[in-house]
Every structure is written in C-alpha cells, then in structure tokens.
Scaffold this motif. Structure first.
Motif, PDB file in Angstrom:
ATOM      1  N   PHE A 101      30.796  36.762  40.216  1.00 27.83           N
ATOM      2  CA  PHE A 101      31.416  37.569  39.158  1.00 27.83           C
ATOM      3  C   PHE A 101      32.029  36.665  38.098  1.00 27.83           C
ATOM      4  O   PHE A 101      32.891  35.831  38.402  1.00 27.83           O
ATOM      5  CB  PHE A 101      32.488  38.489  39.733  1.00 27.83           C
ATOM      6  CG  PHE A 101      33.047  39.450  38.727  1.00 27.83           C
ATOM      7  CD1 PHE A 101      32.266  40.469  38.214  1.00 27.83           C
ATOM      8  CD2 PHE A 101      34.347  39.311  38.270  1.00 27.83           C
ATOM      9  CE1 PHE A 101      32.771  41.348  37.275  1.00 27.83           C
ATOM     10  CE2 PHE A 101      34.869  40.194  37.329  1.00 27.83           C
ATOM     11  CZ  PHE A 101      34.074  41.216  36.837  1.00 27.83           C
ATOM     12  N   ASN A 102      31.550  36.815  36.846  1.00 23.27           N
ATOM     13  CA  ASN A 102      32.004  35.983  35.738  1.00 23.27           C
ATOM     14  C   ASN A 102      32.698  36.820  34.665  1.00 23.27           C
ATOM     15  O   ASN A 102      32.258  37.935  34.359  1.00 23.27           O
ATOM     16  CB  ASN A 102      30.812  35.276  35.076  1.00 23.27           C
ATOM     17  CG  ASN A 102      30.124  34.302  36.007  1.00 23.27           C
ATOM     18  OD1 ASN A 102      30.420  33.118  36.022  1.00 23.27           O
ATOM     19  ND2 ASN A 102      29.184  34.816  36.801  1.00 23.27           N
ATOM     20  N   LEU A 103      33.751  36.256  34.084  1.00 22.88           N
ATOM     21  CA  LEU A 103      34.416  36.846  32.934  1.00 22.88           C
ATOM     22  C   LEU A 103      34.423  35.829  31.799  1.00 22.88           C
ATOM     23  O   LEU A 103      34.573  34.623  32.033  1.00 22.88           O
ATOM     24  CB  LEU A 103      35.853  37.250  33.267  1.00 22.88           C
ATOM     25  CG  LEU A 103      36.047  38.467  34.167  1.00 22.88           C
ATOM     26  CD1 LEU A 103      37.538  38.692  34.421  1.00 22.88           C
ATOM     27  CD2 LEU A 103      35.411  39.707  33.562  1.00 22.88           C
ATOM     28  N   GLY A 104      34.258  36.303  30.553  1.00 23.24           N
ATOM     29  CA  GLY A 104      34.225  35.367  29.440  1.00 23.24           C
ATOM     30  C   GLY A 104      34.588  36.004  28.116  1.00 23.24           C
ATOM     31  O   GLY A 104      34.741  37.230  28.002  1.00 23.24           O
ATOM     32  N   LEU A 105      34.742  35.152  27.104  1.00 26.06           N
ATOM     33  CA  LEU A 105      35.013  35.566  25.736  1.00 26.06           C
ATOM     34  C   LEU A 105      33.863  35.098  24.853  1.00 26.06           C
ATOM     35  O   LEU A 105      33.191  34.104  25.162  1.00 26.06           O
ATOM     36  CB  LEU A 105      36.335  34.962  25.243  1.00 26.06           C
ATOM     37  CG  LEU A 105      37.594  35.359  26.013  1.00 26.06           C
ATOM     38  CD1 LEU A 105      38.793  34.582  25.470  1.00 26.06           C
ATOM     39  CD2 LEU A 105      37.842  36.865  25.913  1.00 26.06           C
ATOM     40  N   LEU A 106      33.645  35.797  23.760  1.00 28.76           N
ATOM     41  CA  LEU A 106      32.553  35.436  22.859  1.00 28.76           C
ATOM     42  C   LEU A 106      32.955  35.667  21.408  1.00 28.76           C
ATOM     43  O   LEU A 106      33.851  36.457  21.110  1.00 28.76           O
ATOM     44  CB  LEU A 106      31.283  36.223  23.200  1.00 28.76           C
ATOM     45  CG  LEU A 106      31.360  37.746  23.133  1.00 28.76           C
ATOM     46  CD1 LEU A 106      30.978  38.265  21.754  1.00 28.76           C
ATOM     47  CD2 LEU A 106      30.448  38.369  24.193  1.00 28.76           C
ATOM     48  N   GLY A 114      31.599  40.670  30.989  1.00 31.89           N
ATOM     49  CA  GLY A 114      31.681  40.524  32.431  1.00 31.89           C
ATOM     50  C   GLY A 114      30.282  40.570  33.016  1.00 31.89           C
ATOM     51  O   GLY A 114      29.473  41.413  32.615  1.00 31.89           O
ATOM     52  N   VAL A 115      29.963  39.660  33.924  1.00 35.88           N
ATOM     53  CA  VAL A 115      28.638  39.580  34.535  1.00 35.88           C
ATOM     54  C   VAL A 115      28.799  39.546  36.047  1.00 35.88           C
ATOM     55  O   VAL A 115      29.574  38.748  36.587  1.00 35.88           O
ATOM     56  CB  VAL A 115      27.870  38.325  34.058  1.00 35.88           C
ATOM     57  CG1 VAL A 115      26.501  38.269  34.719  1.00 35.88           C
ATOM     58  CG2 VAL A 115      27.737  38.319  32.546  1.00 35.88           C
ATOM     59  N   TRP A 116      28.055  40.416  36.719  1.00 38.77           N
ATOM     60  CA  TRP A 116      28.129  40.501  38.185  1.00 38.77           C
ATOM     61  C   TRP A 116      26.738  40.320  38.769  1.00 38.77           C
ATOM     62  O   TRP A 116      25.791  41.011  38.386  1.00 38.77           O
ATOM     63  CB  TRP A 116      28.701  41.846  38.604  1.00 38.77           C
ATOM     64  CG  TRP A 116      28.743  42.057  40.102  1.00 38.77           C
ATOM     65  CD1 TRP A 116      29.125  41.148  41.050  1.00 38.77           C
ATOM     66  CD2 TRP A 116      28.390  43.255  40.799  1.00 38.77           C
ATOM     67  NE1 TRP A 116      29.041  41.702  42.302  1.00 38.77           N
ATOM     68  CE2 TRP A 116      28.592  42.993  42.193  1.00 38.77           C
ATOM     69  CE3 TRP A 116      27.949  44.502  40.397  1.00 38.77           C
ATOM     70  CZ2 TRP A 116      28.351  43.959  43.160  1.00 38.77           C
ATOM     71  CZ3 TRP A 116      27.700  45.468  41.373  1.00 38.77           C
ATOM     72  CH2 TRP A 116      27.904  45.198  42.732  1.00 38.77           C
ATOM     73  N   LYS A 117      26.610  39.358  39.701  1.00 35.11           N
ATOM     74  CA  LYS A 117      25.370  39.123  40.438  1.00 35.11           C
ATOM     75  C   LYS A 117      25.652  39.401  41.911  1.00 35.11           C
ATOM     76  O   LYS A 117      26.156  38.531  42.632  1.00 35.11           O
ATOM     77  CB  LYS A 117      24.895  37.683  40.241  1.00 35.11           C
ATOM     78  CG  LYS A 117      24.567  37.333  38.789  1.00 35.11           C
ATOM     79  CD  LYS A 117      24.112  35.885  38.646  1.00 35.11           C
ATOM     80  CE  LYS A 117      23.773  35.559  37.202  1.00 35.11           C
ATOM     81  NZ  LYS A 117      23.330  34.154  37.024  1.00 35.11           N
ATOM     82  N   PRO A 118      25.371  40.608  42.375  1.00 33.12           N
ATOM     83  CA  PRO A 118      25.735  40.988  43.754  1.00 33.12           C
ATOM     84  C   PRO A 118      24.964  40.204  44.811  1.00 33.12           C
ATOM     85  O   PRO A 118      23.759  39.986  44.688  1.00 33.12           O
ATOM     86  CB  PRO A 118      25.385  42.482  43.806  1.00 33.12           C
ATOM     87  CG  PRO A 118      24.353  42.670  42.735  1.00 33.12           C
ATOM     88  CD  PRO A 118      24.702  41.711  41.651  1.00 33.12           C
ATOM     89  N   LYS A 119      25.670  39.776  45.841  1.00 28.63           N
ATOM     90  CA  LYS A 119      25.044  39.016  46.922  1.00 28.63           C
ATOM     91  C   LYS A 119      23.998  39.849  47.653  1.00 28.63           C
ATOM     92  O   LYS A 119      22.991  39.322  48.126  1.00 28.63           O
ATOM     93  CB  LYS A 119      26.118  38.560  47.919  1.00 28.63           C
ATOM     94  CG  LYS A 119      27.107  37.549  47.375  1.00 28.63           C
ATOM     95  CD  LYS A 119      28.096  37.167  48.464  1.00 28.63           C
ATOM     96  CE  LYS A 119      29.129  36.179  47.965  1.00 28.63           C
ATOM     97  NZ  LYS A 119      30.117  35.818  49.021  1.00 28.63           N
ATOM     98  N   ALA A 120      24.257  41.164  47.766  1.00 31.64           N
ATOM     99  CA  ALA A 120      23.373  42.023  48.542  1.00 31.64           C
ATOM    100  C   ALA A 120      22.016  42.234  47.869  1.00 31.64           C
ATOM    101  O   ALA A 120      21.064  42.664  48.526  1.00 31.64           O
ATOM    102  CB  ALA A 120      24.048  43.367  48.776  1.00 31.64           C
TER     103      ALA A 120
END
Length: 251
Positions: free
Chosen positions: A177-182, A212-218
């Motif tokens: 899970f990543n959070l960022g500004l642009l 926000g970017v989410w790469k789920p493990k499942a």
C-alpha cells in the motif's frame, strides 16, 4: 497488462487568459478507458525492454468542452503506442515512447456532444523513476510529454503544441500500500492556428493532488489506484477537480 480506468472531471469554472471566471455553465464530465499493454520480453532494442499498447476511450464529451456543451456517451479517440522502451539500472528506471491519437471519436464542427478532437496527434514521452532499496521504500517519478497536432479536416484548425510535466513522490506505508503526492503542469508552447477571427491565447493548466495505490497480496498482479487532483491558476481553459479510479492486472 490490462487496465480499466474511470475519470470524473468536475468543472468549477471557465477562465480567460488572465485567469478570470467568464461565467459559463460548468458541467461534470465522465470518461472511461480500457488499456492493453504488453512487454515483449524476448525483444531488446538498444538494451531496453520493448513494449506496445493501445487505449480505448469512452466518454460523454471531450474532457475540456466548450461552455454550454451537452452530454452524450460515445466512443472517444483511440490511443496507440507502437513503441515503448524501458531501461533498468539498480534503483533507477527510465522509459521513452512514441504515441499517436487516431480520430475515432465523434466530431462535428460546433457540435455539443463531441467526444473526439477530429484530428490526428503525436506524442513523445520520457520518464524516470527512482525507488529506494528498503522494505517500505520511498519512490519518486518525473515524466515529460510533448504533443503535436494535425489539422481538423472540417475546420482547418490546428491546435498549438503542448508540453506536459508531472512529478510524484510517495512511500509504501504498509506492505503493498503506497501513498503519495503529485503535481503537474501542462501548457501550449505555440498558438492555435486556422481559427476564424484570429488565434486564441495559449492555455495553461496547473494541478496538485494525491494518490493511493494498493497491490493486494491475495491477488498477485492486481493493482487498485485512486488519484485526485485540484487545478489552480489555469489560463484560457477550464478549471476544476479531477478523480481517477484505476483497476489493473499484470500477467
């Protein structure tokens, strides 16, 4: 890779060359895109990975419509990238590509439901990404795009060339899970030509936002991204609030 993206653009005002509100009605524009990209792992060009892709768009009107335009869903212009090259060296990644827009969207001179530009355009792209070597890394990305346009056959109008710059940085705050500004800036470097009554002033677009970017493990290969951005201090165009929801899967 397959990606399905949905864009909502809430136009808050139309501004003139001095940034003043011209008082026109402000619609909300929606668009969808379906992206297909493939990296040919067995092909190397100049030491780089080679990839290609196509983007199909579907929208209720052009993303920057004329004041007072109506809405109606139709196929938009098609985006084709015949060549994209990527280099990777330690924590650094570099990419360059050539893309063109095919005028498959609806276009009618003076039409209120246009979903395409009615012309061909070409874009060159360069970008670089740095990612920290850590369990929860920081990362930063810079991208530059230069787009040049052909003439609309119906109107003989040729839009001015556009340079777009984008910078983003963020951190993986939890596994996957990543959070960022642009921040982004887009502006015409030449004036539109062929416009009856004279050539309009160049436009400028400025935006700040978060993602926000989410790469789920499942679900390995899946990615969910939400990006929001607020435009400010624009010139000779629309000004509003944009939201992008992206669902992607990499094989």
């Amino acid at each position: 890779m397959i990606e399905n993206g949905w864009i909502n653009y809430d136009i808050q005002r139309y501004v003139d060359d001095d940034g003043n509100d011209i008082g026109a009605s402000t619609p909300t524009v929606n668009a969808a895109r379906l992206t297909f990209r493939y990296v040919f792992r067995e092909v190397r060009i100049l030491g780089a990975d080679y990839g290609a892709g196509v983007v199909l768009t579907y929208r209720d009107q052009v993303l920057r419509p004329e004041p007072g335009s109506g809405t109606d869903y139709h196929l938009g212009d098609t985006v084709i990238t015949p060549i994209a090259l990527g280099w990777h060296h330690n924590n650094w990644h570099f990419q360059t590509s050539y893309t063109f827009w095919a005028p498959t969207g609806e276009f009618e001179a003076g039409g209120s439901t246009n979903t395409g530009k009615g012309l061909w355009s070409h874009m060159l792209f360069v970008g670089s990404t740095w990612k920290q070597d850590a369990s929860l890394p920081w990362a930063a990305t810079f991208q530059a795009r230069y787009e040049t346009f052909g003439r609309q056959k119906i109107t003989d109008i040729r839009p001015g060339d556009v340079l777009s710059l984008e910078f983003a940085f963020g951190k993986e705050i939890a596994r996957g899970f990543n959070l960022g500004l642009l921040a982004a800036r887009s502006f015409q470097v030449s004036r539109q030509s062929g416009t009856p009554g004279g050539n309009p002033s160049k436009y400028e677009i400025n935006l700040v936002g978060a993602e926000g970017v989410w790469k789920p493990k499942a679900f390995p290969g899946a990615q969910f991204a939400l990006r929001i951005g607020k435009e400010f201090d624009n010139r000779n165009t629309t000004e509003g609030f944009a939201t992008l929801l992206s669902l992607a899967y990499a094989f």
